[in-house]
Design a protein around this motif. Structure first.
Motif, mmCIF file in Angstrom:
data_model
loop_
_atom_site.group_PDB
_atom_site.id
_atom_site.type_symbol
_atom_site.label_atom_id
_atom_site.label_comp_id
_atom_site.label_asym_id
_atom_site.label_seq_id
_atom_site.Cartn_x
_atom_site.Cartn_y
_atom_site.Cartn_z
ATOM 1 N N VAL A 1 38.088 9.367 -3.650
ATOM 2 C CA VAL A 1 38.885 8.170 -3.916
ATOM 3 C C VAL A 1 40.334 8.480 -3.572
ATOM 4 C CG1 VAL A 1 39.636 6.485 -5.636
ATOM 5 C CG2 VAL A 1 37.370 7.542 -5.844
ATOM 6 N N GLU A 2 40.967 7.559 -2.865
ATOM 7 C CA GLU A 2 42.390 7.681 -2.566
ATOM 8 C C GLU A 2 43.097 6.448 -3.099
ATOM 9 O OE1 GLU A 2 42.849 8.301 1.618
ATOM 10 O OE2 GLU A 2 41.552 10.072 1.603
ATOM 11 N N LEU A 3 44.134 6.678 -3.898
ATOM 12 C CA LEU A 3 44.928 5.578 -4.462
ATOM 13 C C LEU A 3 46.365 5.666 -3.969
ATOM 14 C CD1 LEU A 3 43.957 5.527 -8.253
ATOM 15 C CD2 LEU A 3 43.032 4.121 -6.416
ATOM 16 N N LYS A 4 46.971 4.499 -3.800
ATOM 17 C CA LYS A 4 48.407 4.408 -3.510
ATOM 18 C C LYS A 4 48.964 3.331 -4.420
ATOM 19 C CE LYS A 4 47.951 5.816 1.250
ATOM 20 N NZ LYS A 4 48.015 5.415 2.625
ATOM 21 N N PRO A 5 49.921 3.620 -5.266
ATOM 22 C CA PRO A 5 50.414 4.953 -5.568
ATOM 23 C C PRO A 5 49.356 5.759 -6.317
ATOM 24 C CG PRO A 5 51.383 3.374 -7.080
ATOM 25 C CD PRO A 5 50.578 2.594 -6.075
ATOM 26 N N LYS A 6 49.442 7.077 -6.227
ATOM 27 C CA LYS A 6 48.505 7.963 -6.915
ATOM 28 C C LYS A 6 48.670 7.833 -8.422
ATOM 29 C CE LYS A 6 47.695 11.487 -3.456
ATOM 30 N NZ LYS A 6 46.313 11.083 -3.293
ATOM 31 N N GLY A 7 47.590 8.182 -9.127
ATOM 32 C CA GLY A 7 47.675 8.229 -10.583
ATOM 33 C C GLY A 7 47.326 6.920 -11.247
ATOM 34 N N GLU A 8 48.138 6.547 -12.211
ATOM 35 C CA GLU A 8 47.879 5.384 -13.059
ATOM 36 C C GLU A 8 47.793 4.094 -12.245
ATOM 37 O OE1 GLU A 8 50.111 3.257 -16.799
ATOM 38 O OE2 GLU A 8 50.268 5.431 -16.574
ATOM 39 N N LEU A 9 46.857 3.232 -12.636
ATOM 40 C CA LEU A 9 46.712 1.936 -11.969
ATOM 41 C C LEU A 9 47.933 1.066 -12.241
ATOM 42 C CD1 LEU A 9 42.987 1.104 -12.777
ATOM 43 C CD2 LEU A 9 43.931 2.038 -10.660
ATOM 44 N N THR A 10 48.359 0.346 -11.213
ATOM 45 C CA THR A 10 49.491 -0.570 -11.316
ATOM 46 C C THR A 10 49.104 -1.884 -10.653
ATOM 47 O OG1 THR A 10 50.526 -0.099 -9.176
ATOM 48 C CG2 THR A 10 51.026 1.428 -10.997
ATOM 49 N N LYS B 1 42.199 -3.684 -3.225
ATOM 50 C CA LYS B 1 43.575 -3.854 -3.716
ATOM 51 C C LYS B 1 43.514 -4.540 -5.073
ATOM 52 C CE LYS B 1 44.522 -8.312 -1.607
ATOM 53 N NZ LYS B 1 45.420 -9.128 -0.819
ATOM 54 N N MET B 2 44.427 -4.136 -5.928
ATOM 55 C CA MET B 2 44.506 -4.703 -7.274
ATOM 56 C C MET B 2 45.015 -6.137 -7.185
ATOM 57 S SD MET B 2 43.948 -3.758 -10.425
ATOM 58 C CE MET B 2 44.070 -1.978 -10.415
ATOM 59 N N VAL B 3 44.372 -7.032 -7.928
ATOM 60 C CA VAL B 3 44.845 -8.416 -7.971
ATOM 61 C C VAL B 3 45.219 -8.853 -9.386
ATOM 62 C CG1 VAL B 3 43.653 -9.151 -5.865
ATOM 63 C CG2 VAL B 3 42.480 -9.343 -8.070
ATOM 64 N N GLU B 4 44.808 -8.063 -10.386
ATOM 65 C CA GLU B 4 45.155 -8.391 -11.775
ATOM 66 C C GLU B 4 44.968 -7.138 -12.619
ATOM 67 O OE1 GLU B 4 43.069 -10.928 -15.325
ATOM 68 O OE2 GLU B 4 43.191 -11.914 -13.373
ATOM 69 N N ILE B 5 45.903 -6.905 -13.506
ATOM 70 C CA ILE B 5 45.743 -5.789 -14.450
ATOM 71 C C ILE B 5 46.358 -6.183 -15.784
ATOM 72 C CG2 ILE B 5 47.801 -4.598 -13.594
ATOM 73 C CD1 ILE B 5 46.264 -1.944 -14.243
ATOM 74 N N ASN B 6 45.548 -6.057 -16.827
ATOM 75 C CA ASN B 6 45.950 -6.337 -18.200
ATOM 76 C C ASN B 6 45.567 -5.116 -19.027
ATOM 77 O OD1 ASN B 6 46.679 -9.279 -17.891
ATOM 78 N ND2 ASN B 6 44.567 -9.306 -17.164
ATOM 79 N N PRO B 7 46.501 -4.183 -19.227
ATOM 80 C CA PRO B 7 46.172 -2.926 -19.886
ATOM 81 C C PRO B 7 45.378 -3.109 -21.178
ATOM 82 C CG PRO B 7 48.385 -2.830 -19.020
ATOM 83 C CD PRO B 7 47.913 -4.258 -18.841
ATOM 84 N N LEU B 8 44.361 -2.267 -21.295
ATOM 85 C CA LEU B 8 43.428 -2.234 -22.423
ATOM 86 C C LEU B 8 42.532 -3.469 -22.502
ATOM 87 C CD1 LEU B 8 45.671 -0.668 -25.217
ATOM 88 C CD2 LEU B 8 44.118 0.505 -23.639
ATOM 89 N N ASP C 1 35.571 -6.997 -11.459
ATOM 90 C CA ASP C 1 36.299 -7.162 -12.717
ATOM 91 C C ASP C 1 35.785 -6.105 -13.692
ATOM 92 O OD1 ASP C 1 37.783 -8.054 -14.872
ATOM 93 O OD2 ASP C 1 36.840 -10.029 -14.974
ATOM 94 N N HIS C 2 36.678 -5.292 -14.217
ATOM 95 C CA HIS C 2 36.354 -4.227 -15.160
ATOM 96 C C HIS C 2 36.952 -4.625 -16.506
ATOM 97 C CE1 HIS C 2 36.670 -2.533 -11.108
ATOM 98 N NE2 HIS C 2 35.734 -1.684 -11.465
ATOM 99 N N ARG C 3 36.101 -4.972 -17.463
ATOM 100 C CA ARG C 3 36.568 -5.470 -18.764
ATOM 101 C C ARG C 3 36.303 -4.452 -19.869
ATOM 102 N NH1 ARG C 3 34.344 -11.708 -18.598
ATOM 103 N NH2 ARG C 3 35.360 -12.273 -16.627
ATOM 104 N N PHE C 4 37.229 -4.428 -20.832
ATOM 105 C CA PHE C 4 37.175 -3.496 -21.957
ATOM 106 C C PHE C 4 37.306 -4.302 -23.243
ATOM 107 C CE2 PHE C 4 38.651 -1.320 -18.303
ATOM 108 C CZ PHE C 4 38.288 0.011 -18.419
ATOM 109 N N GLU C 5 36.462 -3.986 -24.219
ATOM 110 C CA GLU C 5 36.517 -4.688 -25.506
ATOM 111 C C GLU C 5 36.217 -3.695 -26.623
ATOM 112 O OE1 GLU C 5 34.007 -8.179 -27.812
ATOM 113 O OE2 GLU C 5 33.876 -8.033 -25.634
#
Length: 147
Positions: free
Chosen positions: A38-47, A65-72, A89-93
């Motif tokens: 996996v290669e990310l730009k920028p590296k590391g944490e999702l933005t 490419k990221m189109v939406e991010i809502n931490p946690l 879509d990756h959802r967390f509950e």
């Protein structure tokens, strides 16, 4: 838009740990053996500006490419497959203070979505059948590391 995949499962870690672990996308090959790198730009944490690519074990490269991010809560990214645009879509509950429910939704749009989307879903589901149990085991093992 055609819904292709919906997977729900629980892990025995708190929400913040589940988010932190899964959002370390560059480490996904430890549990998703169909992903070689996996290669990310920028590296590391999702933005909100994250773009990346998966190099699959088959040699295929899959960009997103990221189109939406809502931490946690969730993140969504999109990427091409043949003549389609695939939406992930990756959802967390939080279930309780020690468990988290993850929901992965995959849908597609584009020319030939009824045929090519189902083809994509078949391949993706087979990969998830193997990857999700490894991810659950890996994440549940995180509690042992903290003890």
């Amino acid at each position: 838009m055609l819904d292709l995949v919906q997977r729900e499962f629980e892990v025995n870690v708190p929400l913040a740990i589940a988010w932190s672990h899964l959002s370390a996308v560059e480490k996904w090959p430890t549990w998703a053996k169909h992903i070689k790198r996996v290669e990310l730009k920028p590296k590391g944490e999702l933005t909100p500006n994250t773009v990346g690519s998966f190099r699959l074990a088959s040699g295929v490269k899959s960009d997103f490419k990221m189109v939406e991010i809502n931490p946690l809560r969730n993140w969504k990214w999109v990427g091409p497959f043949l003549w389609l645009v695939i939406h992930y879509d990756h959802r967390f509950e939080s279930v309780d203070e020690r468990r988290t429910k993850l929901t992965w939704l995959v849908s597609a749009e584009g020319i030939g979505v009824a045929v090519f989307g189902r083809l994509f879903a078949g391949i993706y589901n087979r990969n998830l059948d193997k990857a999700i149990p490894r991810l659950i085991s890996e994440m549940n093992g995180l509690n042992e590391l903290e003890a």
